[in-house]
Design a protein around this motif. Structure first.
Motif: not given
Length: 258
Positions: A1-6, A16-24, A59-65, A209-216
């Motif tokens: 199980m991931s510690l963090l899941r986005i 202004r849109s800053v994050l555009n559908g980031v999954s991680l 956004i989930e931490l240790d499997g919980r929203a 993890v390289l972010l550019d213009a709100g995407t990975i």
């Protein structure tokens, strides 16, 4: 199980849109460098994970929203080191580090022996014992930075989010901090740190993890992410890149010719 899941994280600032559908996903034992040019969305991503910036997605931490968690529950799972290192109150350094134990203490409770041990470990790791009894407001900028980092370490959350943690530190203490973060990962915790120093990121992080213009734009081992072409495309720089005995060496040289 991931510690963090986005999943499909989106956020806007000032219309202004800053994050555009980031999954991680971040697992145990990772030291992740979050890199990218100014305005790429790095700080917004960290703040959205903590609920400090409005966002949509899961956004989930240790499997919980996180939407179903209280602030105290979240603070037991993730600690945060913000860019701002100002210390407003003239409390002692030790007392300031003790504040990192707040998520583990009932209201008005005294610190326990376990809390004292956690504070001692944090003070030792950041090498601030020599001035642990001084008022924190009397310290230099670099010393304050180390104290604030120690406070986050004392929290002993399994995941740490750090925004430009090496800012204000001299080269020796930058390397010492990278050693601390690497040690946390080796002990089974995880660190996600926004870093502008590509040399430190390449040499110490297990993953970038390289972010550019709100995407990975890229996600993987440092050698896979930090290619000459990608540095030209995303950062507009030419860089010296070489594999060394202790890891990658990355040194920006000049602006890319376009």
């Amino acid at each position: 199980m991931s510690l963090l899941r986005i999943t499909d994280l989106r956020a806007s600032l000032g219309g202004r849109s800053v994050l555009n559908g980031v999954s991680l996903a971040i697992g145990a034992g990772e030291f992740v460098g979050l890199i990218g040019p100014n305005g790429a969305g790095k700080t917004t991503l960290l703040r959205a994970i903590l609920g400090l910036t409005a966002s949509s997605g899961v956004i989930e931490l240790d499997g919980r929203a996180t939407s179903a968690m209280s602030a105290r529950e979240r603070a037991r799972l993730v600690s945060y080191l913000p860019q701002e290192r100002e210390i407003a109150w003239p409390v002692s350094v030790r007392r300031l580090v003790e504040l990192g134990r707040a998520p583990h203490l009932p209201a008005f409770a005294r610190v326990s022996a376990a809390d004292v041990d956690a504070v001692d470990r944090a003070i030792q790791r950041m090498e601030i014992g020599a001035f642990a009894n001084r008022p924190a407001t009397e310290l230099s900028g670099g010393e304050k930075a180390r104290v604030v980092i120690a406070r986050a370490l004392a929290q002993e959350a399994p995941l740490m989010l750090a925004d430009e943690p090496t800012a204000g530190l001299d080269p020796a203490h930058q390397i010492s901090l990278m050693r601390v973060f690497s040690g946390l990962a080796q002990e089974g915790g995880s660190v996600v740190a926004c870093l502008h120093d590509l040399g430190l990121a390449a040499r110490w992080c297990t993953r970038l993890v390289l972010l550019d213009a709100g995407t990975i734009a890229a996600d993987g081992a440092p050698g896979a992410v930090l290619s000459p072409d990608r540095l030209r495309d995303v950062y507009n720089i030419e860089a010296f890149i070489k594999e060394g005995a202790g890891g990658m060496i990355v040194h920006p040289l000049d602006l890319a010719n376009r």
